[in-house]
Design a protein around this motif. Structure first.
Motif, PDB file in Angstrom:
ATOM      1  N   UNK A  38       2.961  18.707 -10.395  1.00 59.17           N
ATOM      2  CA  UNK A  38       3.445  20.174 -10.541  1.00 59.17           C
ATOM      3  C   UNK A  38       5.179  20.118 -10.946  1.00 59.17           C
ATOM      4  N   UNK A  39       5.361  21.334 -11.693  1.00 57.77           N
ATOM      5  CA  UNK A  39       6.866  21.287 -12.263  1.00 57.77           C
ATOM      6  C   UNK A  39       7.957  20.948 -11.265  1.00 57.77           C
ATOM      7  N   UNK A  40       7.928  21.484 -10.117  1.00 56.84           N
ATOM      8  CA  UNK A  40       8.799  21.060  -9.120  1.00 56.84           C
ATOM      9  C   UNK A  40       8.993  19.598  -8.653  1.00 56.84           C
ATOM     10  N   UNK A  41       7.864  19.056  -8.570  1.00 53.79           N
ATOM     11  CA  UNK A  41       7.745  17.686  -8.065  1.00 53.79           C
ATOM     12  C   UNK A  41       8.011  17.023  -9.191  1.00 53.79           C
ATOM     13  N   UNK A  42       7.733  17.109 -10.585  1.00 53.36           N
ATOM     14  CA  UNK A  42       7.817  16.508 -11.874  1.00 53.36           C
ATOM     15  C   UNK A  42       9.364  16.252 -12.128  1.00 53.36           C
ATOM     16  N   UNK A  43      10.103  17.333 -11.738  1.00 55.72           N
ATOM     17  CA  UNK A  43      11.570  17.411 -11.885  1.00 55.72           C
ATOM     18  C   UNK A  43      12.463  16.496 -10.685  1.00 55.72           C
ATOM     19  N   UNK A  44      11.824  16.277  -9.667  1.00 60.22           N
ATOM     20  CA  UNK A  44      12.541  15.440  -8.572  1.00 60.22           C
ATOM     21  C   UNK A  44      12.008  14.014  -8.993  1.00 60.22           C
ATOM     22  N   UNK A  45      10.926  13.706  -9.663  1.00 59.73           N
ATOM     23  CA  UNK A  45      10.354  12.426 -10.064  1.00 59.73           C
ATOM     24  C   UNK A  45      10.951  11.915 -11.136  1.00 59.73           C
ATOM     25  N   UNK A  46      11.322  12.818 -12.264  1.00 60.29           N
ATOM     26  CA  UNK A  46      11.812  12.388 -13.505  1.00 60.29           C
ATOM     27  C   UNK A  46      10.690  12.186 -14.471  1.00 60.29           C
ATOM     28  N   UNK A  47       9.439  12.628 -14.130  1.00 61.75           N
ATOM     29  CA  UNK A  47       8.196  12.524 -15.168  1.00 61.75           C
ATOM     30  C   UNK A  47       7.299  13.580 -14.687  1.00 61.75           C
ATOM     31  N   UNK A  48       6.485  14.003 -15.831  1.00 60.08           N
ATOM     32  CA  UNK A  48       5.244  14.951 -15.363  1.00 60.08           C
ATOM     33  C   UNK A  48       4.162  14.125 -15.151  1.00 60.08           C
ATOM     34  N   UNK A  49       4.107  12.850 -15.515  1.00 52.70           N
ATOM     35  CA  UNK A  49       2.810  11.846 -15.324  1.00 52.70           C
ATOM     36  C   UNK A  49       2.727  11.319 -14.021  1.00 52.70           C
ATOM     37  N   UNK A  50       1.864  11.579 -13.152  1.00 50.69           N
ATOM     38  CA  UNK A  50       1.849  10.560 -11.915  1.00 50.69           C
ATOM     39  C   UNK A  50       1.695   9.253 -11.813  1.00 50.69           C
ATOM     40  N   UNK A  51       1.158   8.755 -13.077  1.00 48.71           N
ATOM     41  CA  UNK A  51       0.988   7.375 -12.832  1.00 48.71           C
ATOM     42  C   UNK A  51       2.044   6.585 -13.496  1.00 48.71           C
ATOM     43  N   UNK A  52       3.222   7.264 -13.766  1.00 46.49           N
ATOM     44  CA  UNK A  52       4.568   6.716 -14.165  1.00 46.49           C
ATOM     45  C   UNK A  52       5.477   6.679 -12.864  1.00 46.49           C
ATOM     46  N   UNK A  53       5.094   7.251 -12.150  1.00 48.04           N
ATOM     47  CA  UNK A  53       6.367   7.241 -10.711  1.00 48.04           C
ATOM     48  C   UNK A  53       6.066   6.023 -10.011  1.00 48.04           C
TER      49      UNK A  53
END
Length: 66
Positions: free
Chosen positions: A42-57
């Protein structure tokens, strides 16, 4: 806009292959593992993590206080 633009290349800083005859040097190698598409964050989580792809977190451990 600039069809005949040629960037300036300073030969002092860009060695040519003729400077290293028959040395067969390999400067770098790239390794990129295949990453399957598993969806998007989700966009709000992607901003916190620095990526929109979960396998790159990459979860990093917090440093211990001394």
């Amino acid at each position: 806009m600039y069809p005949k633009f040629i960037p300036y290349m300073n030969s002092n800083y860009m060695p040519s292959p003729a400077m290293f005859p028959k040395m067969n040097l390999q400067l770098a190698r790239v390794y990129i593992p295949l990453q399957p598409f598993i969806g998007l964050l989700p966009l709000n989580e992607a901003l916190k993590q620095g990526t929109i792809f979960p396998n790159l977190v990459m979860p990093y451990k917090k440093a211990e206080k001394r």
